[in-house]
Design an enzyme around this catalytic site. Structure first.
Site, short mmCIF file in Angstrom:
data_model
loop_
_atom_site.label_atom_id
_atom_site.label_comp_id
_atom_site.label_asym_id
_atom_site.label_seq_id
_atom_site.Cartn_x
_atom_site.Cartn_y
_atom_site.Cartn_z
CD GLU A 92 -1.21 6.11 2.28
OE1 GLU A 92 -1.89 7.03 1.79
OE2 GLU A 92 -1.67 4.98 2.51
CG ASP A 97 -4.13 2.11 4.46
OD1 ASP A 97 -4.75 2.18 5.53
OD2 ASP A 97 -4.10 3.03 3.62
CG ASP A 122 -1.95 1.12 1.12
OD1 ASP A 122 -3.04 0.89 0.55
OD2 ASP A 122 -1.66 2.24 1.60
CG ASP A 139 -1.62 0.73 -3.96
OD1 ASP A 139 -1.18 1.43 -3.04
OD2 ASP A 139 -2.84 0.42 -4.05
#
Ligand code: AMP
Ligand code: MG
Length: 188
Positions: free
Chosen positions: A9, A169, A7, A108
């Site tokens: 960001e 996550d 995951d 992603d």
């Protein structure tokens, strides 16, 4: 074979204004063929084009400027991530690395690809990928795929850690992954 539940960001703004989104955190969990939680990876990344995080991004991700200030750039962190994947997946007999990247949606993989293109890095390593979000929707006969938070709620799994932090996550997605371990369809 190892399953890499990943995951990301990335930098973001309330209004897009055509700025490129760059990865600021790579969080991942490695799960082996026996369904065991083998290892975790978590590293912040210093963005190249917009190294100052917006308030919107800080509020969304809870990643603040101090957390990325001394972080390494994407090429270095990606190299460590790839080395980590190799260390989790190297087959002792054949000395070859086999893995599947698993994420909640296609975002992603696309974000990884964009950052690789930005830094002129190879993208072939992204080919073996599945979207757990889309497969979960099919498994459950949902009319459309749902978000991670909704899927956790549906499964009665507590959302642990902080939503929109890459490692948290990834851990939460890994719990959904293990719940349906037998049912995911892997790439050819
Ligand atoms: P997530 O894995 O859901 O935490 O989202 C990954 C990245 O997508 C975040 O770091 C943001 O860059 C972007 N993102 C997620 N949700 C939003 C949102 N509501 N508005 C803008 N960007 C978002
Ligand atoms: Mg996230």
């Amino acid at each position: 074979m190892v399953y890499i539940i990943v995951d990301l960001e990335a930098t973001c703004w309330e209004k897009r204004e055509n700025r490129p989104n760059e990865i600021i955190e790579i969080g991942a969990v490695a799960i082996n063929e026996q369904g065991e939680w083998v290892d975790e990876f978590d590293e912040f990344v210093k963005p190249k084009i917009h190294p100052v995080l917006s308030d919107f991004c800080i509020n969304l991700t809870s990643i603040n400027q101090g957390m990325i200030e001394d972080a390494r750039g994407f090429p270095e962190v990606l190299q460590s991530f790839q080395n980590w994947i190799a260390s989790c997946s190297s087959n002792e007999n054949k000395n070859e690395s086999k893995y599947v990247l698993c994420s909640w949606g296609h975002y992603d993989r696309v974000q990884f690809k964009n950052d690789c293109v930005l830094h002129e890095l190879d993208t072939h390593w992204l080919e073996s990928h599945i979207s757990l979000k889309h497969q979960y929707g099919e498994l459950k006969n949902l009319r459309r795929p749902i978000g991670m938070k909704a899927a956790l709620k549906r499964e009665g799994i507590k959302l642990e850690g902080v939503h929109h932090r890459g490692i948290d996550d990834a851990r939460n997605i890994a719990k959904i992954f293990l719940t349906y371990f037998e049912f995911w369809t892997m790439p050819e």
